[in-house]
Design an enzyme around this catalytic site. Structure first.
Site, mmCIF file in Angstrom:
data_model
loop_
_atom_site.group_PDB
_atom_site.id
_atom_site.type_symbol
_atom_site.label_atom_id
_atom_site.label_comp_id
_atom_site.label_asym_id
_atom_site.label_seq_id
_atom_site.Cartn_x
_atom_site.Cartn_y
_atom_site.Cartn_z
ATOM 1 N N TYR A 457 -6.299 58.446 48.051
ATOM 2 C CA TYR A 457 -7.316 57.453 48.417
ATOM 3 C C TYR A 457 -7.098 56.137 47.653
ATOM 4 O O TYR A 457 -6.741 55.141 48.221
ATOM 5 C CB TYR A 457 -8.719 58.015 48.171
ATOM 6 N N SER A 537 -9.768 55.794 55.746
ATOM 7 C CA SER A 537 -10.542 54.624 55.352
ATOM 8 C C SER A 537 -9.685 53.739 54.436
ATOM 9 O O SER A 537 -8.645 53.237 54.857
ATOM 10 C CB SER A 537 -11.852 55.068 54.690
ATOM 11 N N ASP A 620 -17.136 54.280 65.108
ATOM 12 C CA ASP A 620 -16.967 53.982 63.684
ATOM 13 C C ASP A 620 -17.478 52.571 63.426
ATOM 14 O O ASP A 620 -16.842 51.588 63.790
ATOM 15 C CB ASP A 620 -15.492 54.098 63.274
ATOM 16 N N HIS A 655 -17.306 57.282 61.393
ATOM 17 C CA HIS A 655 -16.359 57.160 60.281
ATOM 18 C C HIS A 655 -15.996 58.522 59.692
ATOM 19 O O HIS A 655 -15.102 58.632 58.877
ATOM 20 C CB HIS A 655 -16.957 56.250 59.204
#
Length: 685
Positions: A457, A537, A620, A655
Site C-alpha cells: 500500500y 487505491s 466508486d 471503492h
C-alpha cells in the site's frame, strides 16, 4: 482466445490539452471522466465483454470458483458487544451476501436485529455503520447502496425495531454521535448539484445536529459552515456524554480539535488545537480530566492528560510517553490498552488510568490483535487475533486478571501447521531497511519458479499488519507465495515513516516496492516470470507507477481502484484531501514536474507491459473510475507485447466496502485465474 486475437474496443481519442507552467499535457481520454455519458457506458460494456470473453477461456476458472465457494462457506462471527440491556453480534452463515446483526437478551435465543440481505434483491445494499444511544434504547444505522460513500440514516427503537422519524439522506464520511435520546450529530457535504453525484467535487464537510422527529431540512449546523470551511469534520461524545468533541481537517493527516462542555448550558465550543500540524483525539475523561492521544512532538504517538478548563497543548502532561514503537490507544473497564506496533505486529499493554502498567497481554502468536474496547463498567472485553497463517479468532479477555480464553475459533478449512510466515528485512534503493512478511507452504521448494503475489500500500500513514485471507489459500495450495512489504508512506514506524513516502519523497515508496521484488528474486522465492504485483487505491497507484517504471519487473499486474491520474485526482469527490500525501500539479512547477514524471496515466509509453487486469467499480465515489478507465485505454493503446490488458468493471459496487460475498468471490476467482493462466501454471486439484 490467445492474446494475438484479443481485439480491444476502439477507444476514441479527443484533443484536450492542459497547460501546466508552459508544459502542454495532452489528455486524449478526458471524455471517459464523464461516467454518466452514453459513450462512456458503451465503452464500459464493450471492455467488460472483452474481459469476460478472455476470462471464460481459462480452463480452471470454474475450479477456482468452486474451491473459493467451498472455502468461504463457513459461519463467521464478530465479537459480541453490549448496548443497554441487549448483547449484539454479527454473523454470516457462510455465503450470505452481507453479515446479519443479531440481538440477544440475557440467555434468550438470539434474534435477527438487522438483516442487510433484505435491503436489496442482489445483496449490494450494505449496512454502513450503526450507533446506539447510551441507554441502548435507540439505534441509528447507515446504509450504502451499490457501494457508494453516500449514505442514508434510519433510526429505530431497539425494543420493537419500529422506525422513528424520517430517513436522513445524502450523508457522507460520517459517524453518528448520540446526545441522550433526543438526537445525534452527523456530518455531510452538499451533494453536487450538476453532473455526476458520484464524481462531483465534495469540498466542505459540515457537522449537523438532528433532533428526532423533526425534518432533516431543519437540522442545526453546528460546525463547518462559511465561517470554518473544512474538508473533513467529525464529532463524538465522551462516554459520560459530558463533552462534545469535534475534529476538523483539510487533509487526511493532521486535525484541529474542539471541545464543548455539554454539562454547562452556556458553554461554547472551545478550540484545543488550532492547526493541522499533528493528530489528536480525546479517548476518555474522568470528570474534567481529559485523556488525549496525539503525535504532537511525538511522531510515534503518546497519551497525555490535561484539565478540560484549560486544555491547550502547553498544559499537556505525558501519561504514556512516546517509545520506539508506534502507539494506539483504546479504553475499557476503566483501563487503558496501549496497542503497540512492533515491526508491524501487535504488542498490547494494559495500564490503569494513572499510567501504571498492569499486564502485558499474552497473544497466541506473532500477528495482529484488535479490539480491546469496552464500556467503563464492563469487566471483560473481546479481541480478535489473526496473522497470514492464523485464521481470525476471537478471544474473551478478563480485564482484572489479564487472562484470555478462546471465544470463537474460525471455521475456515485451513491447517495452519502446514504453512509458514516469516519476516525479513531488505534494503531499499537508498539503503533503508524495509520489513516484509513472506508466507508459503512449509514444503515449498524455492527454485525461482513459485507463483508469487507481492501486495503493498505505502501511503496515508496506513498500517499493513498480518491478517488471514481466505482467498490466499488458493495461491498457497498451488505452491505459491504471498509477500507483503511495509513500505514508506505507511504508518508502521510512525509519522516520520509516513512523511518519507509523501510528496517529493513519493518515489521512495515505488523504490521500496521494486526492491521487495528484487529481494524475492535474489533469494530464489520467485522470478519476474512468476511474479504478480497488486495494490488497491493508493496501492493501485503503486502498481501503476511500478509497471510504467519497470515493465520487466513482473509477469502480471493488478492495479485496483487506483489513483492513476496524478494531475487531476484532486478535482473529483474528496480527492483534494489527499494533497498532503501527494501534492498537486498547480502548487508549484517543481511539484507538477515530479507528479507528471511518475503519474501512471501520463508515464505510459510504447513498451512490452505485463499482463494487466485493471479493476474498478461503477459506483466508486472515492477514487472515481475515470482513473482506471483512462489508464486502461492508454495502456491498451501503447502495449507492444503480447500480454493482455484488461479492465474489469464491477457494477453496483464502490471503492470496496459493502461488496456482497458473491462479488468478492467472483473478483477473487478472476484474479487468481488471470494470474496463474498468464504464468502458465498448471492447476492442481
Amino acid at each position: 482466445m490467445n492474446t494475438k486475437t484479443l481485439h480491444y474496443p476502439l477507444t476514441a481519442k479527443g484533443n484536450v490539452t492542459d497547460d501546466y507552467f508552459a508544459t502542454e499535457v495532452p489528455d486524449p481520454y478526458r471524455w471517459l471522466e464523464d461516467d454518466q455519458s452514453e459513450e462512456t457506458k458503451a465503452w464500459v460494456q464493450a471492455e467488460n465483454e472483452v474481459t469476460q470473453q478472455y476470462l471464460a477461456q481459462i480452463p480452471f476458472r470454474e475450479a477456482i470458483y468452486k474451491k473459493l465457494q467451498k472455502l468461504w462457506n463457513y459461519e463467521k462471527y464478530s465479537a459480541p458487544f453490549t448496548e443497554g440491556k441487549y448483547t449484539y453480534f454479527y454473523k454470516n452463515n457462510g455465503l450470505q451476501s452481507q453479515s446479519v446483526l443479531y440481538q440477544q437478551l440475557g440467555q434468550n435465543k438470539p434474534e435477527v436485529f438487522l438483516d442487510p440481505n433484505t435491503f436489496s434483491t442482489d445483496g449490494t445494499t450494505s449496512l454502513g455503520g450503526i450507533s446506539f444511544s447510551k441507554d441502548g434504547s435507540l439505534a441509528a444505522y447507515q446504509i450504502s447502496e451499490g457501494g457508494s460513500d453516500w449514505r442514508k440514516v434510519i433510526v429505530i427503537s431497539t425494543e420493537n425495531k419500529t422506525v422513528i422519524g424520517d430517513t436522513l439522506v445524502d450523508v457522507k464520511f460520517s459517524g453518528l454521535a448520540w446526545k441522550g435520546n433526543a438526537g445525534f450529530y452527523y456530518s455531510s457535504y452538499e451533494k453536487p448539484k450538476k453532473g455526476s453525484a458520484l464524481a462531483g467535487l465534495t469540498q466542505h464537510h459540515q457537522l449537523f445536529y438532528h433532533k428526532l422527529n423533526t425534518p432533516q431540512a431543519e437540522d442545526e449546523l453546528v460546525f463547518g459552515g462559511a465561517e470554518t470551511p473544512r474538508r473533513y469534520v467529525g464529532a463524538y461524545l465522551t462516554e459520560d456524554e459530558r463533552f462534545l468533541v469535534i475534529s476538523a481537517a483539510n487533509s487526511t493527516t493532521g486535525n484541529e480539535l474542539y471541545l464543548q462542555d455539554l454539562s454547562k448550558p452556556e458553554s461554547s465550543l472551545m478550540n484545543v488545537v488550532d492547526n493541522f500540524d499533528s493528530e489528536q483525539e480525546i479517548v476518555d475523561n474522568e470528570g474534567g480530566k481529559l485523556f488525549i492521544f496525539t503525535n504532537l512532538n511525538a511522531p510515534n504517538y503518546k497519551l497525555i492528560t490535561v484539565d478540560a478548563s484549560n486544555p491547550k497543548p502547553e498544559n499537556w502532561q505525558d501519561l504514556i510517553a512516546e517509545t520506539a514503537n508506534v502507539l494506539n490507544i483504546s479504553t475499557g473497564g476503566g483501563k487503558l490498552f496501549a496497542e503497540y506496533l512492533k515491526d508491524a505486529t501487535s504488542l498490547i499493554l494494559q495500564y490503569d488510568m494513572n499510567g501504571k502498567l498492569e499486564h502485558q497481554i499474552e497473544l497466541p502468536a506473532v500477528g495482529t490483535a484488535g479490539g480491546f474496547s469496552a464500556k467503563k463498567e464492563d469487566r471483560e472485553t473481546y479481541y480478535t487475533f489473526t496473522s497470514y497463517v492464523y485464521p481470525s479468532t476471537i478471544f474473551k479477555y478478563n480485564i482484572a486478571s489479564g487472562d484470555s480464553e478462546l471465544y470463537k475459533k474460525s471455521g475456515v478449512e485451513f491447517e495452519p501447521e502446514l504453512y509458514e510466515s516469516k519476516q525479513v528485512f531488505y534494503p531499499s534503493k537508498d539503503g533503508t531497511q524495509i520489513p516484509m512478511i513472506i508466507t508459503y507452504k512449509k514444503d515449498t521448494v524455492f527454485n525461482g519458479k513459485n507463483p508469487t503475489l507481492l501486495y503493498a500500500y505505502g501511503g496515508f500513514g496506513v498500517n499493513l499488519t498480518p491478517a488471514f485471507s481466505t482467498s490466499n489459500i488458493i495461491l498457497l495450495e498451488q505452491g505459491g507465495i504471498y509477500a507483503v512489504p511495509n513500505l514508506r508512506g505507511g504508518g508502521e514506524y510512525g509519522e516520520n515513516w509516513h512523511l518519507a513516502g509523501t510528496k517529493m519523497n513519493k518515489q521512495n515508496v515505488f523504490d521500496d516496492f521494486m526492491a521487495a521484488a528484487e529481494y524475492l528474486f535474489q533469494n530464489q522465492y520467485t522470478s519476474p516470470e512468476f511474479l504478480a504485483i497488486a495494490g488497491g487505491s493508493n496501492g493501485g497507484l503503486l502498481v501503476g507507477a511500478t509497471i510504467t517504471q519497470r515493465p520487466d519487473l513482473c509477469k502480471v499486474a493488478f492495479p485496483a481502484v487506483g489513483v492513476l491520474d496524478m494531475l487531476r485526482y484532486h478535482k473529483f469527490t474528496a480527492g483534494a484531501g489527499w494533497s498532503y500525501d501527494y501534492g498537486t500539479a498547480e502548487e508549484s512547477e517543481e511539484m507538477f514536474a515530479y507528479l507528471y514524471r511518475y503519474s501512471p496515466y501520463h508515464a505510459l509509453k510504447p513498451a512490452a507491459y505485463p499482463a494487466t487486469m485493471v479493476t474498478t467499480a461503477d459506483h466508486d465515489d472515492r477514487v472515481v473510475p475515470a482513473h482506471s478507465f483512462k489508464f486502461a485505454a492508454r495502456l491498451q493503446e501503447v502495449q507492444q507485447g503480447e500480454a493482455p490488458v484488461l479492465i474489469r468493471i464491477e457494477t453496483k459496487a464502490g471503492h470496496g466496502a459493502g461488496r456482497s460475498t458473491a462479488q468478492i468471490i467472483s473478483q477473487e476467482t478472476d484474479k487468481w485465474a488471470f494470474m496463474l493462466w498468464n504464468m502458465n501454471i498448471k492447476w492442481k486439484e
